[in-house]
Design a protein around this motif. Structure first.
Motif, mmCIF file in Angstrom:
data_model
loop_
_atom_site.group_PDB
_atom_site.id
_atom_site.type_symbol
_atom_site.label_atom_id
_atom_site.label_comp_id
_atom_site.label_asym_id
_atom_site.label_seq_id
_atom_site.Cartn_x
_atom_site.Cartn_y
_atom_site.Cartn_z
ATOM 1 N N THR A 98 0.811 -1.219 0.000
ATOM 2 C CA THR A 98 0.000 0.000 0.000
ATOM 3 C C THR A 98 0.841 1.263 0.000
ATOM 4 O O THR A 98 0.324 2.358 -0.241
ATOM 5 C CB THR A 98 -0.944 0.028 1.213
ATOM 6 O OG1 THR A 98 -0.164 0.048 2.416
ATOM 7 C CG2 THR A 98 -1.864 -1.180 1.229
ATOM 8 N N PHE A 105 -5.680 7.335 -1.674
ATOM 9 C CA PHE A 105 -6.283 6.092 -2.142
ATOM 10 C C PHE A 105 -5.410 5.418 -3.197
ATOM 11 O O PHE A 105 -4.551 6.031 -3.819
ATOM 12 C CB PHE A 105 -7.677 6.356 -2.708
ATOM 13 C CG PHE A 105 -8.616 6.973 -1.717
ATOM 14 C CD1 PHE A 105 -9.158 6.214 -0.695
ATOM 15 C CD2 PHE A 105 -8.938 8.314 -1.791
ATOM 16 C CE1 PHE A 105 -10.015 6.780 0.233
ATOM 17 C CE2 PHE A 105 -9.792 8.894 -0.868
ATOM 18 C CZ PHE A 105 -10.329 8.130 0.147
ATOM 19 N N HIS A 106 -5.690 4.159 -3.420
ATOM 20 C CA HIS A 106 -4.888 3.314 -4.302
ATOM 21 C C HIS A 106 -5.824 2.498 -5.183
ATOM 22 O O HIS A 106 -6.776 1.892 -4.698
ATOM 23 C CB HIS A 106 -4.043 2.378 -3.428
ATOM 24 C CG HIS A 106 -3.273 1.341 -4.171
ATOM 25 N ND1 HIS A 106 -2.445 1.639 -5.225
ATOM 26 C CD2 HIS A 106 -3.176 -0.003 -3.996
ATOM 27 C CE1 HIS A 106 -1.877 0.540 -5.660
ATOM 28 N NE2 HIS A 106 -2.313 -0.479 -4.950
ATOM 29 N N THR A 129 -7.944 3.523 -7.712
ATOM 30 C CA THR A 129 -9.265 4.059 -8.076
ATOM 31 C C THR A 129 -9.538 3.899 -9.569
ATOM 32 O O THR A 129 -10.654 3.571 -9.975
ATOM 33 C CB THR A 129 -9.380 5.543 -7.684
ATOM 34 O OG1 THR A 129 -8.304 6.276 -8.289
ATOM 35 C CG2 THR A 129 -9.298 5.710 -6.181
ATOM 36 N N LEU A 183 -15.209 4.845 -2.164
ATOM 37 C CA LEU A 183 -14.106 5.612 -1.601
ATOM 38 C C LEU A 183 -14.496 6.226 -0.259
ATOM 39 O O LEU A 183 -13.679 6.301 0.667
ATOM 40 C CB LEU A 183 -13.673 6.713 -2.572
ATOM 41 C CG LEU A 183 -12.939 6.253 -3.828
ATOM 42 C CD1 LEU A 183 -12.724 7.430 -4.782
ATOM 43 C CD2 LEU A 183 -11.605 5.613 -3.488
ATOM 44 N N ALA A 243 -13.977 3.613 2.314
ATOM 45 C CA ALA A 243 -12.730 2.858 2.228
ATOM 46 C C ALA A 243 -12.144 2.645 3.625
ATOM 47 O O ALA A 243 -12.399 3.411 4.555
ATOM 48 C CB ALA A 243 -11.725 3.609 1.345
ATOM 49 N N ALA A 272 -1.625 3.947 1.406
ATOM 50 C CA ALA A 272 -2.894 4.398 0.859
ATOM 51 C C ALA A 272 -3.992 3.348 1.052
ATOM 52 O O ALA A 272 -3.731 2.149 1.055
ATOM 53 C CB ALA A 272 -2.736 4.708 -0.626
ATOM 54 N N LYS A 273 -5.222 3.836 1.209
ATOM 55 C CA LYS A 273 -6.364 2.934 1.339
ATOM 56 C C LYS A 273 -6.776 2.401 -0.034
ATOM 57 O O LYS A 273 -6.781 3.159 -1.016
ATOM 58 C CB LYS A 273 -7.557 3.664 1.950
ATOM 59 C CG LYS A 273 -7.375 4.153 3.366
ATOM 60 C CD LYS A 273 -8.614 4.906 3.823
ATOM 61 C CE LYS A 273 -8.470 5.441 5.227
ATOM 62 N NZ LYS A 273 -9.667 6.217 5.637
ATOM 63 N N VAL A 318 -9.773 1.050 -2.619
ATOM 64 C CA VAL A 318 -11.220 1.216 -2.780
ATOM 65 C C VAL A 318 -11.929 0.113 -1.977
ATOM 66 O O VAL A 318 -11.441 -1.013 -1.889
ATOM 67 C CB VAL A 318 -11.597 1.108 -4.272
ATOM 68 C CG1 VAL A 318 -13.104 1.099 -4.476
ATOM 69 C CG2 VAL A 318 -10.936 2.227 -5.065
#
Length: 267
Positions: A48, A208-209, A211, A244, A247, A254-255, A257
Motif C-alpha cells: 500500500t 487512495f490506491h 481508483t 471511496l 474505504a 494508501a487505502k 477502494v
C-alpha cells in the motif's frame, strides 16, 4: 434459476496488496455482477506504500494466455490495465482485432506512488495501436497530458484533451478528474458521440490506491451487461464515490477502494 453472469476479461498487472491491478479488477467485476477472467501482463513487488519493482511478462506469454482463454470463454466485455511495454501493447491490438466485444482501455504507466510500471515508448504505442481500437479510453489527467503532449490541470484542459484524443481515433474518452487542480478535482469529462459532458462528484479526502482500476473495471462490467457508455460511466462513478467514502486501511499506506461496497444501480 439465476441468469448466468457475463464473462468480463481483465488484461492487467498483478498487485499483491489487492488494491489495484488484476486483484482489484476481479473484485470489482464480481461486485457488478460479472464473472471475472484475468490475464496478467506483469508482476509487481508492491504494497500500500508504493511499487518497489516490476517484472514484465513477455508479449508471447501474454498472447498465449489470451488465445488459449478466448478459444474457450466468450467474454462480453474487457478492460486493460498496465501492459508494461510497447511490444505488449502492439500484440494486444492484434488480439483486439480478433474480438467483437467492447474493450475499455485504461492507460496505466505511472502509479501514484513508486516506480514506473512501463518500459520504453508505451505512450506512442497507445496512440498508434490501442486508442482507435478501444470502445472507451479512460486516462487520468496525467495520462491524458502525456497522450496530447500538453498540461491537463483544469476541466477546460480536460475537455480539450478529450477532443484531441478523439482526433487520434478514439471513439469515446473519459478523462478522470482525480488529478485536476482545486475545485475541478473530482470532475470527470466524458466525450461520447461527439458530445462532451462533465460528471461531477464531491472529492473524497484521503490517500487512495487503485481508483482508476476499479472505475474502468466497473464500467467494463456494466457495458458487458448491455449498458450504453454514458450510463455505465455515470453509475460506475457513483459506485466508486461511495466505495471511496467507505474505504478502510489494510496497510500502512494508501487505502484501497472498498470493492465490497454495494452496487445501488444493478445492471
Amino acid at each position: 434459476m439465476s441468469e448466468t453472469p457475463p464473462v468480463v476479461l481483465t488484461v492487467a498487472g498483478s498487485d499483491p496488496s489487492g488494491g489495484a491491478g488484476l486483484q482489484a479488477d476481479l473484485k470489482t467485476i464480481h461486485q457488478h455482477g460479472g464473472y471475472g477472467a484475468a490475464v496478467p501482463t506483469l508482476i509487481t513487488i508492491q504494497n500500500t506504500e508504493g511499487v518497489n519493482d516490476v517484472e514484465l511478462l513477455s508479449p508471447a506469454l501474454i498472447r498465449a494466455q489470451l488465445e488459449n482463454l478466448l478459444g474457450d470463454l466468450r467474454p462480453r466485455g474487457a478492460k486493460t490495465g498496465a501492459l508494461g511495454s510497447r511490444a505488449a501493447a502492439e500484440m494486444l491490438a492484434e488480439v483486439m482485432d480478433q474480438t467483437s466485444f467492447p474493450w475499455v482501455v485504461d492507460p496505466v504507466w505511472l502509479p501514484t506512488r513508486g516506480r514506473p510500471i512501463a518500459k520504453g515508448d508505451v505512450v506512442e504505442a497507445y496512440r498508434e495501436a490501442l486508442i482507435g481500437r478501444a470502445a472507451l479510453l479512460t486516462p487520468n489527467a496525467q495520462e491524458a497530458a502525456l497522450l496530447v503532449e500538453e498540461p491537463v490541470r483544469t476541466v477546460q484542459d480536460a475537455r480539450r484533451a478529450a477532443q484531441r484524443i478523439a482526433a487520434l481515433g478514439a471513439r469515446s474518452v473519459l478523462v478522470k478528474g482525480g488529478h485536476l487542480e482545486g475545485k475541478d478535482r473530482g470532475v470527470d469529462v466524458l466525450l461520447h458521440g461527439g458530445q462532451v459532458s462533465e460528471l461531477a462528484a464531491a472529492a473524497v479526502p484521503g490517500s487512495f490506491h487503485g481508483t482508476g482500476c476499479a472505475l474502468s473495471a466497473a464500467i467494463a462490467s456494466r457495458m458487458a451487461h448491455g449498458e450504453e457508455i454514458p450510463t455505465a460511466v455515470a453509475r460506475a462513478k457513483a459506485w466508486l464515490t461511495a466505495a471511496l467514502s467507505h474505504a478502510f486501511a489494510v496497510g500502512q499506506g494508501a487505502k484501497p477502494v472498498n470493492h465490497l461496497w454495494p452496487v445501488q444501480s444493478k445492471p
